[in-house]
Design a protein around this motif. Structure first.
Motif, PDB file in Angstrom:
ATOM      1  N   LEU A  11       0.804  -1.215   0.000  1.00  9.83           N
ATOM      2  CA  LEU A  11       0.000   0.000   0.000  1.00  9.83           C
ATOM      3  C   LEU A  11       0.844   1.275   0.000  1.00  9.83           C
ATOM      4  N   ALA A  12       2.036   1.238   0.564  1.00 10.95           N
ATOM      5  CA  ALA A  12       2.897   2.427   0.536  1.00 10.95           C
ATOM      6  C   ALA A  12       3.307   2.745  -0.903  1.00 10.95           C
ATOM      7  N   ARG A  13       3.690   1.716  -1.641  1.00 10.20           N
ATOM      8  CA  ARG A  13       4.059   1.917  -3.043  1.00 10.20           C
ATOM      9  C   ARG A  13       2.849   2.345  -3.870  1.00 10.20           C
ATOM     10  N   LEU A  14       1.694   1.743  -3.586  1.00 13.58           N
ATOM     11  CA  LEU A  14       0.476   2.116  -4.302  1.00 13.58           C
ATOM     12  C   LEU A  14       0.127   3.572  -4.032  1.00 13.58           C
ATOM     13  N   ARG A  31      -6.119   1.394   3.336  1.00 14.94           N
ATOM     14  CA  ARG A  31      -6.302   0.037   3.848  1.00 14.94           C
ATOM     15  C   ARG A  31      -6.870  -0.784   2.702  1.00 14.94           C
ATOM     16  N   ALA A  32      -6.714  -2.092   2.755  1.00  9.75           N
ATOM     17  CA  ALA A  32      -7.191  -2.923   1.644  1.00  9.75           C
ATOM     18  C   ALA A  32      -7.547  -4.313   2.137  1.00  9.75           C
ATOM     19  N   ARG A  33      -8.356  -4.987   1.356  1.00  9.25           N
ATOM     20  CA  ARG A  33      -8.650  -6.403   1.622  1.00  9.25           C
ATOM     21  C   ARG A  33      -8.760  -7.141   0.293  1.00  9.25           C
ATOM     22  N   ASP A  96       4.090  -0.382 -15.017  1.00 13.67           N
ATOM     23  CA  ASP A  96       5.415  -0.369 -14.407  1.00 13.67           C
ATOM     24  C   ASP A  96       5.448  -1.405 -13.277  1.00 13.67           C
ATOM     25  N   GLU A  97       6.101  -2.525 -13.518  1.00 14.42           N
ATOM     26  CA  GLU A  97       6.089  -3.618 -12.550  1.00 14.42           C
ATOM     27  C   GLU A  97       6.894  -3.314 -11.292  1.00 14.42           C
ATOM     28  N   SER A  98       7.658  -2.227 -11.306  1.00 15.29           N
ATOM     29  CA  SER A  98       8.418  -1.887 -10.100  1.00 15.29           C
ATOM     30  C   SER A  98       7.517  -1.365  -8.984  1.00 15.29           C
ATOM     31  N   VAL A  99       6.270  -1.008  -9.315  1.00 10.32           N
ATOM     32  CA  VAL A  99       5.366  -0.468  -8.300  1.00 10.32           C
ATOM     33  C   VAL A  99       4.840  -1.582  -7.396  1.00 10.32           C
ATOM     34  N   LEU A 100       4.213  -2.605  -7.991  1.00  8.22           N
ATOM     35  CA  LEU A 100       3.632  -3.701  -7.204  1.00  8.22           C
ATOM     36  C   LEU A 100       4.169  -5.078  -7.600  1.00  8.22           C
TER      37      LEU A 100
END
Length: 339
Positions: A11-14, A31-33, A96-100
């Protein structure tokens, strides 16, 4: 329960990416689920305390070629936004796959229920169940009626030779996920290749159309069509045939679906009749399409079984998926023999 970092989602990267690409969109801590029940791409509800979105990304492990294309989903949902087909508004696509660690896209959260089990529909009663099933069929007809060129999807697929390519494609997917003997599956594959029908006039094909890939609103209408990862331009009868294959869930195992066993859910022949009446399509070759639908569904579930056997998937129920494959193959061969 919401989590700070569910599997596959940082979530920080997102948050950093959303702040850079859509400044002001997020107003509080994220927050996520993970939404349980998905059998392929991973789907998360993400919120900041005031707003909610949905994020989609590929599975964590074994990814079949072309099977988890986030750009494809984002493109078709964005294009269908102005049409009568209900889809969530899109927020952004990230390649960009470096994000997640994988491509993903974000769309608005839509209120609604994805009905998958008999007991969910039973609680609604016969009349509401019938209305939901009819809305499902009518929305599919609306999708197949969209002028794909007018919404910018003329290059979204290659309708010519679609059925032949589909049989080859799912044959390759089968080969990529082979880990055990499945009686009759190669016979079914050969029969389909040898008996290709003449294709229908092309349309936007969803590729995995079923009730639990729809969100049904409080008015029992379709609020949104989801899970477009296999969408393309092609023969629309592949969609209605796959829907029929899914509705045979009672005979083939509840891991596929059990909605068709709910009181009030129309029999298969009524679903096909309604689709024929609303779409105007010729269904004289439906037996082939049904045979192909059972083959495709068997290959999809075998791929999920393969990922589960490697310990590379997330969610409940994956240990039971593999048992549904052989009955699907048997049903596919049977429908072709009956024709």
């Amino acid at each position: 329960m919401d989590q700070e970092n569910p599997p596959g989602l940082d979530l920080a990267r997102l948050r950093a990416h959303l702040d850079a690409e859509r400044p002001g969109l997020v107003t509080g801590p994220l927050r996520a689920r993970l939404i349980e029940g998905g059998r392929s791409n991973l789907t998360y509800v993400v919120g900041d305390g005031e707003n909610r979105w949905v994020l989609r990304r590929p599975p964590l492990g074994h990814v079949l070629p072309t099977a988890h294309d986030m750009g494809r989903e984002h493109t078709v949902i964005s294009a269908l936004g102005p049409t009568p087909v209900p889809v969530p508004p899109t927020v952004l696509l990230c390649t960009d796959e470096s994000v997640l660690g994988a491509p993903f896209y974000v769309m608005d959260y839509i209120e609604g229920t994805p009905y998958r089990r008999r007991d969910q529909l039973e609680a609604l009663g016969c009349e509401r169940t019938r209305l939901i099933a009819e809305a499902m069929i009518d929305t599919l007809s609306e999708l197949h009626a969209v002028d794909y060129a007018s919404v910018g999807l003329a290059g979204f697929g290659r309708p010519e030779g679609y059925l032949e390519r589909q049989v080859r494609r799912w044959g390759r997917q089968l080969d990529a996920s082979r880990s055990r003997d499945i009686p009759g599956i190669d016979t079914l594959r050969e029969r389909l290749s040898a008996r290709l029908p003449t294709s229908q006039e092309p349309a936007i094909v969803h590729g995995d159309y079923r009730l639990d890939n729809l969100l049904i609103g409080a008015d029992d209408r379709v609020a949104a069509v989801l899970d477009w990862e296999m969408s393309t331009l092609g023969d629309p009868l592949t969609d209605i045939a796959l829907l029929v294959a899914y509705t045979e869930g009672e005979a083939l195992g509840d891991e596929i679906s059990s909605v068709a066993t709910a009181p009030g859910f129309p029999p298969v022949r009524d679903l096909i009749t309604r689709y024929t009446a609303t779409s105007g399509r010729d269904i004289s070759a439906m037996a082939w399409y049904l045979g192909f639908a059972f083959f495709k569904l068997a290959v999809i579930l075998e791929g999920i079984h393969f990922r589960h056997s490697q310990g590379k998937t997330v969610g409940e129920g994956f240990d039971r998926i593999g048992a549904s494959v052989a009955p699907l193959v048997a049903r596919g061969n049977a429908v072709l023999e009956e024709d």
